[in-house]
Scaffold this motif. Sequence first.
Motif, short mmCIF file in Angstrom:
data_model
loop_
_atom_site.label_atom_id
_atom_site.label_comp_id
_atom_site.label_asym_id
_atom_site.label_seq_id
_atom_site.Cartn_x
_atom_site.Cartn_y
_atom_site.Cartn_z
N LYS A 120 0.83 -1.21 0.00
CA LYS A 120 0.00 0.00 0.00
C LYS A 120 0.86 1.26 0.00
CE LYS A 120 -3.54 2.32 2.80
NZ LYS A 120 -4.37 2.20 4.03
N GLN A 122 3.99 1.52 -0.94
CA GLN A 122 4.73 1.59 -2.20
C GLN A 122 3.89 2.24 -3.30
OE1 GLN A 122 4.08 -0.48 -5.13
NE2 GLN A 122 5.79 0.41 -6.26
N LYS A 123 2.63 1.88 -3.37
CA LYS A 123 1.76 2.45 -4.41
C LYS A 123 1.54 3.94 -4.20
CE LYS A 123 -0.67 -1.83 -5.52
NZ LYS A 123 -1.95 -2.61 -5.45
N VAL A 124 1.40 4.36 -2.93
CA VAL A 124 1.21 5.78 -2.63
C VAL A 124 2.44 6.57 -3.06
CG1 VAL A 124 0.94 7.50 -0.78
CG2 VAL A 124 -0.41 5.39 -0.74
N GLU A 126 4.91 5.73 -5.09
CA GLU A 126 5.20 5.62 -6.52
C GLU A 126 4.45 6.68 -7.32
OE1 GLU A 126 5.74 1.87 -9.47
OE2 GLU A 126 3.76 2.05 -8.53
N ASN A 127 3.27 7.05 -6.85
CA ASN A 127 2.45 8.02 -7.58
C ASN A 127 2.82 9.47 -7.31
OD1 ASN A 127 0.83 6.10 -8.88
ND2 ASN A 127 -0.52 5.91 -7.10
N ILE A 128 3.60 9.74 -6.26
CA ILE A 128 3.85 11.14 -5.90
C ILE A 128 5.33 11.51 -5.80
CG2 ILE A 128 1.65 11.53 -4.73
CD1 ILE A 128 3.01 10.98 -2.10
N GLU A 130 9.12 11.05 -7.64
CA GLU A 130 9.86 10.58 -8.80
C GLU A 130 11.24 10.06 -8.39
OE1 GLU A 130 10.11 13.64 -11.68
OE2 GLU A 130 7.95 13.75 -12.04
N SER A 227 0.08 13.21 2.39
CA SER A 227 -0.42 12.12 1.55
C SER A 227 -0.45 10.81 2.32
CB SER A 227 0.46 11.98 0.31
OG SER A 227 -0.03 10.96 -0.52
N ASN A 231 -3.85 8.72 3.36
CA ASN A 231 -4.02 7.34 2.90
C ASN A 231 -3.99 6.32 4.05
OD1 ASN A 231 -4.03 6.98 -0.27
ND2 ASN A 231 -2.66 8.69 0.19
#
Length: 255
Positions: A120, A122-124, A126-128, A130, A227, A231
């Motif tokens: 969970k 990692q996905k957060v 990865e999206n915000i 770089e 963030s 989440n």
Amino acid sequence: MKVNYRIEIDPLDNNQYMEDANQFAIQFSSSRIEKTWFFKISDKKELLKAKTFLESQSFDWEIIYEFELSNDEIDDYSAYFPGIYSDYKILKNSIVLERRVRNYDIINDLDSNRIILSEKTQKVLENIVEGLKFIPVESDKSKLFYFLENVIALSSPINVVKASEINLINSSDNLYFIVSDGRYYIHGALEQEIENAGIVMCHSMRYQDVSYDVPPYLIMSRKIVKSLINNNIKGLNNTDRFLPILNKNNPLIIE
């Protein structure tokens, strides 16, 4: 932001020190944490009274700054030590021991100095953020986790306002552990550097114009902190775990 002051006193094994410490404990009984030699004060006038008493004593004492922020106050500070769960023996033969991490979504393994993320988290990130790398690793229960890699190193040291101890941890690596009073600060250029990167790793701290190499400390920008909170990342959704890094002009620095 609410500031609490935790006073820690050490009367040692000395009858006179103990008598003086007991007098302090009686005078500030409402602030005492159970039957310890720790006291928690939030009122500035009460703190000044306590300091006046302590400054006339011979036993050791120190004041630790503790910060409480609401979610609405996160934006007031540009960077944070996230206060993630850290422990030894999180990994065994490069496998995550799930019983050690089941209550957390982000963990610092002290044996390897690796940051471990739940799927969970990692996905957060990865999206915000770089440029980060996520190395998959399984748990002993076949659950997927990730090692966080490729975190940018902060270009300059974090400043320590006051340190009570500076101890050499490892002579071969010349690494130090700095016991601070909870106050750290940065200048504008570093603030912008952290804002731009989102997540950085601190490898050095400066105290009284001397820089010390330290074990890696994860630092997050306010955007990343918000963030993760939004989440519901376990272990990070309580703002008293976040230690704000102050701006050099913050009045708390000169107290």
